[in-house]
Design a protein around this motif. Structure first.
Motif, PDB file in Angstrom:
ATOM      1  N   PHE A 110      29.140  47.233  30.831  1.00 15.97           N
ATOM      2  CA  PHE A 110      29.555  46.114  30.412  1.00 15.97           C
ATOM      3  C   PHE A 110      30.922  45.699  31.277  1.00 15.97           C
ATOM      4  CE2 PHE A 110      27.731  46.996  26.368  1.00 15.97           C
ATOM      5  CZ  PHE A 110      26.503  46.062  26.356  1.00 15.97           C
ATOM      6  N   HIS A 111      30.686  44.833  32.340  1.00 18.01           N
ATOM      7  CA  HIS A 111      31.825  44.802  33.417  1.00 18.01           C
ATOM      8  C   HIS A 111      32.991  44.030  32.551  1.00 18.01           C
ATOM      9  CE1 HIS A 111      28.988  45.535  36.392  1.00 18.01           C
ATOM     10  NE2 HIS A 111      28.106  44.941  35.920  1.00 18.01           N
ATOM     11  N   ALA A 112      34.271  44.335  33.145  1.00 16.00           N
ATOM     12  CA  ALA A 112      35.594  43.982  32.575  1.00 16.00           C
ATOM     13  C   ALA A 112      36.084  43.209  33.601  1.00 16.00           C
ATOM     14  CB  ALA A 112      36.524  45.042  32.585  1.00 16.00           C
ATOM     15  N   ASP A 113      35.736  42.970  35.069  1.00 16.90           N
ATOM     16  CA  ASP A 113      36.554  42.419  35.981  1.00 16.90           C
ATOM     17  C   ASP A 113      35.858  41.105  36.426  1.00 16.90           C
ATOM     18  OD1 ASP A 113      34.739  44.211  37.129  1.00 16.90           O
ATOM     19  OD2 ASP A 113      35.236  43.396  39.191  1.00 16.90           O
ATOM     20  N   PHE A 114      34.540  40.876  35.722  1.00 16.63           N
ATOM     21  CA  PHE A 114      33.813  39.619  35.977  1.00 16.63           C
ATOM     22  C   PHE A 114      32.920  39.572  34.940  1.00 16.63           C
ATOM     23  CE2 PHE A 114      31.449  42.677  38.007  1.00 16.63           C
ATOM     24  CZ  PHE A 114      29.891  42.386  37.669  1.00 16.63           C
ATOM     25  N   VAL A 115      32.348  38.022  34.837  1.00 16.53           N
ATOM     26  CA  VAL A 115      31.426  37.735  34.082  1.00 16.53           C
ATOM     27  C   VAL A 115      30.189  37.917  34.738  1.00 16.53           C
ATOM     28  CG1 VAL A 115      30.535  36.149  32.116  1.00 16.53           C
ATOM     29  CG2 VAL A 115      32.882  36.536  32.442  1.00 16.53           C
ATOM     30  N   SER A 116      28.993  38.818  34.116  1.00 18.57           N
ATOM     31  CA  SER A 116      28.111  39.111  34.954  1.00 18.57           C
ATOM     32  C   SER A 116      26.973  37.995  34.681  1.00 18.57           C
ATOM     33  CB  SER A 116      27.361  40.292  34.253  1.00 18.57           C
ATOM     34  OG  SER A 116      25.884  40.456  35.070  1.00 18.57           O
ATOM     35  N   GLY A 169      46.071  29.277  45.159  1.00 21.75           N
ATOM     36  CA  GLY A 169      45.218  29.021  46.017  1.00 21.75           C
ATOM     37  C   GLY A 169      43.889  29.611  46.175  1.00 21.75           C
ATOM     38  N   LEU A 170      43.011  28.956  46.421  1.00 23.11           N
ATOM     39  CA  LEU A 170      41.461  29.203  46.700  1.00 23.11           C
ATOM     40  C   LEU A 170      41.358  30.386  47.680  1.00 23.11           C
ATOM     41  CD1 LEU A 170      38.913  28.502  44.853  1.00 23.11           C
ATOM     42  CD2 LEU A 170      38.072  26.958  46.569  1.00 23.11           C
ATOM     43  N   ASP A 171      41.925  30.516  48.748  1.00 28.50           N
ATOM     44  CA  ASP A 171      41.861  31.062  49.947  1.00 28.50           C
ATOM     45  C   ASP A 171      42.004  32.506  49.898  1.00 28.50           C
ATOM     46  OD1 ASP A 171      44.555  30.581  49.780  1.00 28.50           O
ATOM     47  OD2 ASP A 171      44.913  29.907  52.056  1.00 28.50           O
ATOM     48  N   SER A 172      42.407  32.870  48.821  1.00 24.91           N
ATOM     49  CA  SER A 172      42.944  34.485  48.540  1.00 24.91           C
ATOM     50  C   SER A 172      42.241  34.920  47.352  1.00 24.91           C
ATOM     51  CB  SER A 172      44.487  34.485  48.624  1.00 24.91           C
ATOM     52  OG  SER A 172      44.887  36.024  48.668  1.00 24.91           O
ATOM     53  N   ASN A 173      43.020  35.861  46.695  1.00 24.81           N
ATOM     54  CA  ASN A 173      42.395  36.428  45.294  1.00 24.81           C
ATOM     55  C   ASN A 173      42.507  35.451  44.154  1.00 24.81           C
ATOM     56  OD1 ASN A 173      41.764  38.833  46.724  1.00 24.81           O
ATOM     57  ND2 ASN A 173      43.632  39.536  46.429  1.00 24.81           N
ATOM     58  N   PHE A 174      42.001  34.256  44.363  1.00 29.30           N
ATOM     59  CA  PHE A 174      41.997  33.181  43.551  1.00 29.30           C
ATOM     60  C   PHE A 174      41.740  33.611  41.657  1.00 29.30           C
ATOM     61  CE2 PHE A 174      40.015  29.621  41.247  1.00 29.30           C
ATOM     62  CZ  PHE A 174      40.785  28.893  40.937  1.00 29.30           C
ATOM     63  N   ALA A 175      40.391  34.230  41.647  1.00 31.58           N
ATOM     64  CA  ALA A 175      40.105  34.509  40.352  1.00 31.58           C
ATOM     65  C   ALA A 175      40.965  35.629  39.681  1.00 31.58           C
ATOM     66  CB  ALA A 175      38.773  35.040  40.303  1.00 31.58           C
ATOM     67  N   MET A 176      41.548  36.672  40.350  1.00 29.97           N
ATOM     68  CA  MET A 176      42.286  37.738  40.004  1.00 29.97           C
ATOM     69  C   MET A 176      43.517  37.149  39.482  1.00 29.97           C
ATOM     70  SD  MET A 176      43.889  41.021  41.832  1.00 29.97           S
ATOM     71  CE  MET A 176      45.373  39.966  42.366  1.00 29.97           C
TER      72      MET A 176
END
Length: 471
Positions: free
Chosen positions: A55-61, A297-304
């Protein structure tokens, strides 16, 4: 047998595509599943299984959407208890994909259900290991995440399980096996992962600190737990979404892709508690932005950074993007569970500005201007890089407030005297600038190009971590 790594750099995430004789399997898919479906269609293959290593923690599968759209069976390892239909594999259970085989090897430690999948080709030769977060290139999965969901699973207990899994299940396997991990460098799921995303198991036995053959369990536990930083706050929430289920990605996209005129956008912003999230590049945001908006900004680690800085995963969000980037922005939000984008500004910021509506800017100075000020004035400087970056080298007397902790340290930032912000290259300091602007600060400037530009000037620096560090 065909095995391909599908790598997504902004999340440092690797999914895997396996195909044999017209059947396919996907391992650890991301939320948007159409690329996997397209890949199988290219081979005229039917997706038979969706294998999850944990069960992942860093993203929704994307397991639920992928199973629904293809009829594939979702597979988890022993002890997993999902709230939806799935096959729970037994330790060493074998699954056929075409003429090759996938063997589930229970390897608890990162989480209790963590499972490694051994790939066996059509000739019966063991080819590789899809290791999830059990074994990375140069590292192993951090064992401190599950306790944020299940309190009894202490990091020491899990580290002990991980030691046993590696020694008893992984290290006895053949050296020529290829290791296919779930993440590479940049992921918060480990602390010292290599930039390489595959290697042989033999090389890892030689060079991975956690696989040292003479290491005791106590030494291992100390080694893997030392130096861990606090995980991003959204991690436990993603785990629960992966266990319990979630809305279809199609529904999320449809809700977010509602085009709003500047007037409509303003009305929705005023009548809801929606956060205005501006995903444009730093230069564009600094030149003009809607009041009270946050720039990531979308151009880097946006989601994090969304996960680090927006505490409520159910927060309604209004988007300001570059034209044509609306769906990508919604998708990247949903990858980490932020499913409640409710519309975007049609025509982008240019349409807002063209109507004559109020907007704000961020004052910026060049590194050369900073150097001149530093030489002639007593400056208050805030460095929003990570503590480790600050400790390596920083401006003398700069105060370190890492970006991911800025909301907890606003009281230390004055409103009655000027100060200067910087990070490594300008991305994080612009996020910080937008947060401060939203909270009422207007007495600062940002250094364009950040510390990377500053070090090219003659500004004195030090490698000493001075007492002004707050974290």
């Amino acid at each position: 047998m065909k095995i391909e790594q599908i790598y997504t750099g902004c999340l440092a995430h690797a999914a895997y595509y396996l195909e044999s004789n017209g059947e396919a399997a996907i391992f650890d898919p991301l939320r948007e599943v159409q690329p996997y479906i397209n890949r199988a269609e290219k081979d005229n293959a039917k997706i038979k299984y969706v294998f999850e290593t944990h069960f992942h923690a860093d993203f929704v599968s994307g397991h639920l959407d992928l199973a629904k759209k293809t009829g594939a069976t979702i597979v988890y390892g022993p002890t997993a208890k999902p709230a939806f239909e799935a096959t729970i594999a037994e330790d060493n259970q074998i699954f056929a994909v075409g003429t090759c085989k996938v063997k589930a090897i229970h390897t608890p430690g990162h989480t209790m259900e963590s499972t490694t999948y051994l790939l066996i080709d059509e000739n019966g030769k063991e080819h590789g290991l899809i290791t999830g977060d059990t074994l990375f290139i140069g590292d192993v999965g951090r064992p401190d995440l599950a306790q944020h969901v299940i309190a009894d699973l202490t990091e020491e207990k899990l580290a002990g399980h991980l030691f046993d899994s590696l020694r008893n299940k992984i290290m006895p396997l053949s050296d020529d096996l290829i290791v296919y991990p779930n993440h590479g460098a940049g992921s918060a799921c480990g602390k010292m992962m290599s930039k390489e995303t595959t290697d042989t198991l033999g090389n890892q036995k030689l060079f991975n600190y956690a696989l040292r053959p003479d290491m005791t369990k106590d030494e291992f536990i100390k080694a893997v737990l030392t130096g861990l930083t606090a995980p991003p706050a959204y991690f436990p929430k993603n785990v629960l979404m992966n266990i319990r289920g979630y809305e279809s990605m199609d529904t999320v996209i449809e809700r977010g892709e509602k085009a709003l005129s500047p007037t409509e956008f303003e009305v929705v912003a005023n009548e809801t508690d929606a956060l205005i999230l501006d995903s444009r590049q730093t230069d564009d945001f600094a030149a003009g932005f809607i009041p009270n908006s946050i720039n990531i900004g979308l151009d880097s680690n946006f989601a994090m950074w969304v996960g680090e800085l927006i505490p409520d995963i159910k927060q309604e969000i209004l988007l300001v993007t570059d034209e044509g980037k609306e769906e990508e922005t919604i998708t990247r939000l949903a990858r980490v569970g932020y499913d409640h984008a409710i519309g975007f500004l049609e025509g982008g910021f240019a349409s807002w500005k063209a109507t004559g509506k109020d907007f704000e800017t961020v004052d910026r100075i060049s590194a050369e201007e900073f150097a001149q000020k530093y030489a002639n004035e007593q400056l208050l400087v805030f460095d929003v890089r990570k503590k480790s970056e600050y400790g390596s080298e920083h401006i003398i007397n700069a105060v370190n407030i890492p970006l991911n902790a800025i909301n907890e340290h606003l009281a230390e930032i004055p409103k009655d005297k000027p100060f200067i912000l910087h990070c490594a290259g300008g991305y994080r300091s612009m996020i910080a600038a937008s947060i401060l602007k939203q909270r009422g600060w207007d007495n600062f400037v940002d250094v364009k190009g950040g510390f990377a530009a500053i070090v090219k000037t003659e500004v004195p620096k030090t490698e000493y971590v001075c007492p002004t560090t707050l974290l």
